[in-house]
Design a protein around this motif. Structure first.
Motif, PDB file in Angstrom:
ATOM      1  N   GLN A 140       0.818  -1.225   0.000  1.00  0.00           N
ATOM      2  CA  GLN A 140       0.000   0.000   0.000  1.00  0.00           C
ATOM      3  C   GLN A 140       0.849   1.272   0.000  1.00  0.00           C
ATOM      4  OE1 GLN A 140      -3.405   0.366   2.601  1.00  0.00           O
ATOM      5  NE2 GLN A 140      -3.596  -1.842   2.791  1.00  0.00           N
ATOM      6  N   GLY A 141       2.171   1.126   0.042  1.00  0.00           N
ATOM      7  CA  GLY A 141       3.030   2.295   0.127  1.00  0.00           C
ATOM      8  C   GLY A 141       3.209   2.728   1.570  1.00  0.00           C
ATOM      9  N   LEU A 142       4.086   3.707   1.788  1.00  0.00           N
ATOM     10  CA  LEU A 142       4.475   4.032   3.170  1.00  0.00           C
ATOM     11  C   LEU A 142       3.353   4.659   3.973  1.00  0.00           C
ATOM     12  CD1 LEU A 142       5.164   7.252   4.011  1.00  0.00           C
ATOM     13  CD2 LEU A 142       6.917   6.922   2.311  1.00  0.00           C
ATOM     14  N   PHE A 165      -3.139   8.903 -11.496  1.00  0.00           N
ATOM     15  CA  PHE A 165      -3.845   8.771 -10.217  1.00  0.00           C
ATOM     16  C   PHE A 165      -5.350   8.745 -10.483  1.00  0.00           C
ATOM     17  CE2 PHE A 165      -0.790   9.840  -6.686  1.00  0.00           C
ATOM     18  CZ  PHE A 165       0.344   9.897  -7.466  1.00  0.00           C
ATOM     19  N   ARG A 166      -6.099   8.091  -9.574  1.00  0.00           N
ATOM     20  CA  ARG A 166      -7.552   7.987  -9.733  1.00  0.00           C
ATOM     21  C   ARG A 166      -8.242   8.701  -8.575  1.00  0.00           C
ATOM     22  NH1 ARG A 166      -4.811   3.380 -10.733  1.00  0.00           N
ATOM     23  NH2 ARG A 166      -5.503   2.146  -8.954  1.00  0.00           N
ATOM     24  N   ASN A 188      -3.396   2.686  -5.565  1.00  0.00           N
ATOM     25  CA  ASN A 188      -3.581   1.266  -5.247  1.00  0.00           C
ATOM     26  C   ASN A 188      -4.802   1.183  -4.332  1.00  0.00           C
ATOM     27  OD1 ASN A 188      -2.642   1.930  -2.609  1.00  0.00           O
ATOM     28  ND2 ASN A 188      -0.522   1.654  -3.281  1.00  0.00           N
ATOM     29  N   GLU A 189      -4.938   0.118  -3.568  1.00  0.00           N
ATOM     30  CA  GLU A 189      -6.176  -0.022  -2.800  1.00  0.00           C
ATOM     31  C   GLU A 189      -6.238   0.885  -1.571  1.00  0.00           C
ATOM     32  OE1 GLU A 189      -4.846  -4.122  -0.438  1.00  0.00           O
ATOM     33  OE2 GLU A 189      -6.620  -4.091  -1.712  1.00  0.00           O
ATOM     34  N   ARG A 190      -5.120   1.474  -1.179  1.00  0.00           N
ATOM     35  CA  ARG A 190      -5.191   2.477  -0.098  1.00  0.00           C
ATOM     36  C   ARG A 190      -6.104   3.608  -0.551  1.00  0.00           C
ATOM     37  NH1 ARG A 190      -2.189   3.804   4.336  1.00  0.00           N
ATOM     38  NH2 ARG A 190      -0.337   2.587   3.886  1.00  0.00           N
ATOM     39  N   VAL A 265      -9.986   0.739  -1.376  1.00  0.00           N
ATOM     40  CA  VAL A 265     -10.762   1.118  -2.559  1.00  0.00           C
ATOM     41  C   VAL A 265     -10.715  -0.017  -3.582  1.00  0.00           C
ATOM     42  CG1 VAL A 265     -10.763   2.661  -4.560  1.00  0.00           C
ATOM     43  CG2 VAL A 265     -10.416   3.598  -2.278  1.00  0.00           C
ATOM     44  N   ASP A 266     -11.888  -0.422  -4.061  1.00  0.00           N
ATOM     45  CA  ASP A 266     -11.974  -1.389  -5.158  1.00  0.00           C
ATOM     46  C   ASP A 266     -12.442  -0.624  -6.392  1.00  0.00           C
ATOM     47  OD1 ASP A 266     -12.548  -3.302  -7.015  1.00  0.00           O
ATOM     48  OD2 ASP A 266     -13.920  -4.460  -5.746  1.00  0.00           O
TER      49      ASP A 266
END
Ligand SMILES: [Fe+2]
Length: 303
Positions: A140-142, A165-166, A188-190, A265-266
């Motif tokens: 998920q990144g930092l 980015f979304r 990503n899903e974060r 987030v999906d």
């Protein structure tokens, strides 16, 4: 095209104070030191924060991780095709970031933006006695960050149209007399890796560290209070990412958020919305709480 928030670079005026804050309050681990700086981690990446000495006390760079070299080259070609000035960093610069290959450009607010692939991995898993549950990071990144951006459309175009980015959602409201208009973006899903909005005192409003238990959030709040760190907002829960968190000031003045329980987030079903409040509950400045009140009989007042 971007996988995750890879690292943050800060320029700070007092390295020693920052190191004791980062380790003793945030629970991060120092992985290396050099003359004029040090690096920290909170997961299996070899380093997640690069802290160097300097006068600005602000964000120096954001590092965005791309999954492989071909994707990185394709993204750089797209950026250059759109007129962006993208420079390939030297081998020494990439080595200092502990990545294989690195490109540099600037976002519409002038924030140094670094695109890389191939981060070094730590030899041992991250473990901290201060954060027994561990950090929510890795894939998920930092964490996430919220930056100052006065030109909404240029910033949206740069991050969404060019970097991919979304949109997650937006919060538009008033918070203790201040207008709030923040746009939240995910890679990503974060729920969000980046959010932007408004003019802030510094380039960075705050960065988030997420832990895996509420107890570890409470323990961090105790450590911050015990260390005399200025709390900006007490515990609360945001309506969009559902994070239960508090905010406090780093030694550089910009803030950190420390929380747990962020939603995922999906993209297959996600519908961006606009929220009309910053928090479902809490997140009030500490001065809004009554911390000490004399008992009526002690003060001589009538109850
Ligand atoms: Fe945040």
């Amino acid at each position: 095209m971007i996988d995750q928030l890879g690292y943050l670079a800060f320029e700070v005026s007092d390295l020693a104070v920052w190191e004791s804050f980062a380790t003793g309050v945030l629970g991060l681990e120092v992985v290396r030191r050099w003359d004029g700086g040090f690096a920290l981690r909170n997961d299996g990446h070899a380093q997640r924060f690069v802290v160097t000495a300097g006068p600005s006390d602000d964000l120096a760079a954001i590092g965005w991780q791309i999954r492989d070299e071909a994707t990185l080259e394709a993204l750089v070609a797209r950026l250059r095709g759109a007129g962006q000035d993208v420079r390939e960093a030297s081998g020494d610069e990439a080595a200092a970031r502990q990545v294989v290959r690195l490109f540099v450009l600037h976002d519409p607010s002038g924030i140094r933006t670094e695109l890389f692939f191939g981060p070094s991995r730590a030899e041992a898993p991250f473990r901290s006695p201060l954060v027994p549950s561990g950090f929510v990071a890795d894939e998920q990144g930092l964490g996430h960050l919220v930056i100052s951006a006065t030109d909404h459309e240029a910033t949206r175009h740069f991050y969404c149209d060019l970097l991919g980015f979304r949109l997650s959602d937006r919060i538009v409201c008033e918070f203790y007399g201040y207008p709030v208009d923040i746009t939240f973006l995910h890679v990503n899903e974060r729920h969000h890796s980046l959010a932007f909005g408004g003019r802030q005192d510094k380039r960075l409003h705050h960065f988030l560290l997420e832990v895996k238990s509420l107890d570890d959030v409470g323990a961090a709040l105790d450590r911050a209070t015990g260390a005399g760190v200025r709390i900006a907002q007490m515990l609360g829960r945001h309506p969009n990412d559902r994070m239960i968190s508090f905010y406090a000031h780093t030694p550089s003045g910009f803030q950190f958020e420390y929380g747990c329980g962020g939603r995922l987030v999906d993209d297959a079903v996600w519908q961006p919305t606009v929220h009309d409040r910053v928090s479902e509950w809490g997140h009030h400045p500490p001065e809004r709480y009554v911390t000490r009140r004399k008992r009526p009989e002690a003060s001589g007042e009538k109850p």
